[in-house]
Scaffold this motif. Structure first.
Motif, short mmCIF file in Angstrom:
data_model
loop_
_atom_site.label_atom_id
_atom_site.label_comp_id
_atom_site.label_asym_id
_atom_site.label_seq_id
_atom_site.Cartn_x
_atom_site.Cartn_y
_atom_site.Cartn_z
N ASP A 565 0.83 -1.20 0.00
CA ASP A 565 0.00 0.00 0.00
C ASP A 565 0.86 1.25 0.00
O ASP A 565 0.55 2.24 -0.67
N GLN A 566 1.97 1.20 0.78
CA GLN A 566 2.88 2.34 0.83
C GLN A 566 3.44 2.65 -0.56
O GLN A 566 3.61 3.80 -0.92
N LEU A 567 3.73 1.57 -1.29
CA LEU A 567 4.35 1.75 -2.60
C LEU A 567 3.34 2.16 -3.66
O LEU A 567 3.71 2.61 -4.73
N ASP A 568 2.08 1.96 -3.36
CA ASP A 568 1.07 2.11 -4.37
C ASP A 568 1.07 3.50 -5.01
O ASP A 568 1.01 3.64 -6.22
N ARG A 569 1.15 4.52 -4.13
CA ARG A 569 1.00 5.88 -4.65
C ARG A 569 2.15 6.29 -5.58
O ARG A 569 1.90 6.74 -6.69
N PRO A 570 3.43 6.11 -5.15
CA PRO A 570 4.50 6.48 -6.11
C PRO A 570 4.45 5.66 -7.39
O PRO A 570 4.71 6.20 -8.48
N LEU A 571 4.10 4.39 -7.28
CA LEU A 571 4.06 3.57 -8.49
C LEU A 571 2.96 4.05 -9.43
O LEU A 571 3.15 4.11 -10.65
N THR A 572 1.81 4.41 -8.86
CA THR A 572 0.73 4.93 -9.70
C THR A 572 1.17 6.21 -10.39
O THR A 572 0.87 6.44 -11.56
N ALA A 573 1.90 7.05 -9.63
CA ALA A 573 2.37 8.31 -10.23
C ALA A 573 3.30 8.04 -11.40
O ALA A 573 3.21 8.68 -12.45
N ILE A 574 4.21 7.06 -11.22
CA ILE A 574 5.15 6.75 -12.31
C ILE A 574 4.40 6.21 -13.51
O ILE A 574 4.66 6.57 -14.65
N ARG A 575 3.41 5.35 -13.23
CA ARG A 575 2.66 4.79 -14.36
C ARG A 575 1.89 5.90 -15.09
O ARG A 575 1.77 5.86 -16.31
N ALA A 576 1.38 6.86 -14.33
CA ALA A 576 0.59 7.92 -14.95
C ALA A 576 1.44 8.76 -15.90
O ALA A 576 0.91 9.39 -16.82
N LEU A 577 2.77 8.80 -15.66
CA LEU A 577 3.64 9.55 -16.57
C LEU A 577 3.61 8.96 -17.97
O LEU A 577 3.82 9.66 -18.96
#
Lengths: 605, 114
Positions: A565-577
């Motif tokens: 869950d902690q990793l979820d937000r940065p990973l989503t941000a990277i994917r959104a790029l």
């Protein structure tokens, strides 16, 4: 002997022209046979060139325009071991791709064969060329073929969008490259690599050298899909026709790095050689970033071709790390790694092509547990995952071990950890997909907001109930080749000797300009370090572990889920790029080029 | 030797890239790409230019006459040919995009993400 090198480019081009002219009259089988035969013949020619290269570079001046008084009047092919080896590898992959495509649906005119042959001819010409502008033209020839192959399925929305992104970003990369070439010509009056290198040999790293090198490097790094120039690659590879994917993933991106290495060592090593350490830091830094980003993104993908595309990005980062050591040991390691890993990725793409034919889908959410009835394809796919994780004693293992050793020798020991982590993550991503699709393990993946549309169009003619032999055998042969690269005796010695010559500017210039061949001295490759074997085993176990953890993650509620869950937000941000928007990609490209220019200027100051 | 051609080239490059990044129409985007490309022509021709030099055709002038550099002109011509192919391909893709997506606006394509 002088005819071999031009023939290696001319033969596929001629065959493409003949097939294009007679395509509507030829039966399909004839077009297939001609194309495969010519690709195989090209491969033989390149192997002959490779065999010749131990006696020195083969230099061919077109039209007999030899250099006069240190000025290259004509245009040349200058073929050394690394160039000939890469060309032979490309021709072999082309042969496999053409065999693989024998049952692919297409219009009557055999356009697919024509495009693949033109694409291959451009790539082979790029490897053999000894002239900056010809390198540009051959790369463009290959690129136009590649754009068309990416957009071949024009009835699919993704194919149109992916090909557009690919063509626009790569064209801007080409413009940067061409501007850099023009500046080199403006300063040295030469387009020939050897002559430009001689003119630059004792020049200082002034503003023009810095700008020209930065432009050329940025152009090649766009083609090599290095962060932040990488956005086009997953879009293009995910939509391309499978036989094209074999060539894209195995050879095309690697050519960008080959071009950068060739131009750096023959032209810029004089003025920039004294700033080598700072340059190493830039290239290795970009490589580390690319390797990590690609590996992370691969693990998050649902679409199998996109997964393999991000694995390719990760490996491009690793290869840039190898090239970035700017020494012969790193180049030799990268050469072997490129071939071993290229065969493994091509085999994986071939497996996805078989899956697409048999099961009618390419996303894990659609294919979940449906691969149980094609176990042999599943086994081959999983083997491909293990090869990406550098299974000892395969080709990727040998390449990775030599790379690790060269990094330790260059005082970049910490980068070994990145290389090992990325082979674990990319291998793990493939094994995870294999477990879900072919084993029905874990929970059924569901789509998220990034989920791709499924390409609905069938690629292959014939019954879905069996795998055509022309698809199965290339896949098996490529996986076998990937393993065999690690077992050929003396391959490390040959690669080291060829790499010694690849980085040797004075000898290259002398061979090209004075026409005297200098035999490549035989060298002994340093033996692998004791730590390489445990590292190889650890990568494989790590890949299995990554896949196992990811399979459990969707079920678990304990500490693992909390970390996830902690990793979820940065990973989503990277994917959104990775927005799929061509304007965004071009903005990243220009920003990256400006950053690279600034860093090279700092390095040279 | 003037800096003007290089300044013009830089301007063309930047303005073309700006057009591509902000484009709302694929045809416009492809034309912007040709603007970016025009910067490479200017650089090439600027490098070969010499003030008060003749065209490099020696049929009716002595071979010792200073001329502009014909090599860069050949390169420019090759560059034009290569990019004409790319532009033709891109325009064909734009037509296909309009058919499949019903729009030419790159903001509304979005079949590929993440």
């Amino acid at each position: 002997m002088e005819v071999i090198a031009p023939l290696a480019v001319g033969a596929p081009l001629m065959a493409a022209a003949v097939i294009a002219a007679t395509g509507s009259l030829l039966p399909r089988l004839a077009a297939d046979l001609v194309a495969v035969a010519v690709a195989a013949a090209t491969c033989v020619l390149c192997v002959l060139l490779l065999a010749q290269s131990s006696g020195g570079a083969t230099v061919v001046w077109f039209g007999g325009w030899h250099p006069q008084d240190g000025v290259a009047i004509g245009v040349d092919f200058a073929v050394d071991g690394i160039g000939a080896g890469l060309a032979a590898f490309i021709a072999a992959l082309t042969t496999a791709a053409l065999v693989f495509s024998a049952r692919f649906l297409e219009a009557e005119e055999a356009h697919l064969h024509v495009l693949i042959l033109v694409f291959a001819a451009g790539m082979v010409g790029f490897c053999l060329s000894g002239d900056l502008f010809n390198m540009f033209v051959f790369f463009e020839l290959a690129s136009v073929g590649a754009f068309a192959l990416a957009g071949y399925k024009v009835r699919e929305r993704q194919a149109v969008e992916g090909s557009l992104n690919f063509a626009v970003t790569n064209s801007i990369g080409s413009f940067l490259l061409l501007t850099g070439i023009a500046l080199v010509y403006g300063r040295t009056g030469a387009l020939n690599l050897a002559q430009a290198g001689q003119a630059f040999a004792h020049a200082p790293a002034d503003g023009l050298v810095v700008v020209a090198f930065a432009l050329i490097a940025a152009g090649f790094l766009v083609k090599a899909a290095i962060v932040p120039f990488h956005f086009w690659l997953p879009d293009a590879y995910a939509v391309a026709l499978t036989p094209a994917c074999l060539l894209f993933s195995g050879a095309m991106s690697e050519l960008g790095l080959y071009g950068l290495g060739r131009v750096y060592f023959t032209v810029f090593s004089g003025p920039l050689g004294s700033h080598r350490e700072a340059l190493e830091a830039i290239l290795i830094g970009a490589g580390v970033l690319t390797a990590l980003l690609g590996a992370t993104m691969a693990l998050l993908q649902d679409h199998l071709k996109r997964l393999l595309a991000f694995a390719t990005v990760s490996y491009m980062g690793i290869f840039l790390i190898g090239l970035g050591t700017l020494g012969a040991a790193g180049v030799a390691a990268t050469a072997i790694y490129v071939i071993g890993d290229g065969c493994a990725k091509a085999a994986l793409f071939a497996c996805v092509g078989i899956v697409q034919h048999r099961l009618g889908g390419v996303t894990q959410r659609r294919l979940f547990a449906r691969g149980l009835r094609i176990r042999r394809t599943g086994a081959l796919f999983a083997l491909g995952g293990l090869l990406l994780a550098s299974l000892p004693p395969s080709g990727p293992f040998l390449g990775k071990s030599m790379l690790d050793d060269s990094l330790i020798a260059a005082n970049y020991g910490w980068v070994v950890a990145v290389v090992v982590a990325c082979s674990m993550l990319t291998g793990g991503a493939v094994l995870l997909a294999a477990a879900r699709v072919f084993g029905g393990l874990g929970t059924h993946p569901t789509g998220d907001r990034f989920s791709e549309e499924e390409g609905g169009e069938p690629e292959v003619e014939g019954s879905r109930n069996r795998t055509p032999a022309v698809m199965a055998w290339p896949a098996v042969a490529l996986a076998a080749a990937s393993i065999a690269v690690g077992l050929v005796p003396g391959i490390d010695r040959a690669a080291t000797a060829a790499a010694d010559r690849f980085v040797d500017q004075p000898t290259y210039a002398r061979e090209v300009m004075s026409g005297q061949r200098v035999a490549v001295p035989s060298v002994s490759a340093p033996p692998l370090r004791a730590i390489d074997w445990p590292l190889g085993v650890a990568s494989v176990l790590g890949a299995v572990g990554v896949a196992a953890i990811a399979l459990r993650r969707s079920r678990s509620t304990g500490s693992l889920a909390a970390v996830a869950d902690q990793l979820d937000r940065p990973l989503t941000a990277i994917r959104a790029l990775h927005s799929g928007h061509v304007g965004d990609y071009v903005a990243w490209l220009v920003a990256g080029a400006a950053l690279l220019g600034g860093l090279v200027a700092l390095a040279a100051s | 030797m003037s800096f003007l051609p290089y300044a013009v080239a830089a301007w063309l490059f930047l303005v073309g890239v700006w057009g591509i990044v902000t484009s709302r129409n694929l045809i416009h985007l492809v034309v912007c790409l040709t603007v970016v490309q025009a910067s490479t022509y200017i650089v090439l021709l600027g490098i070969g230019y010499r003030t008060d030099a003749a065209a490099p055709i020696f049929a009716d002038i002595p071979t010792s006459t200073p001329t502009v550099d014909p090599v860069v002109q050949a390169l420019t011509l090759t560059d034009v040919v290569v990019e004409a192919t790319v532009v033709a391909l891109l325009l064909a893709l734009a037509i296909q995009a309009e058919r499949r997506f019903g729009t030419l606006d790159p903001n509304e394509l979005g079949a590929l993400r993440g």
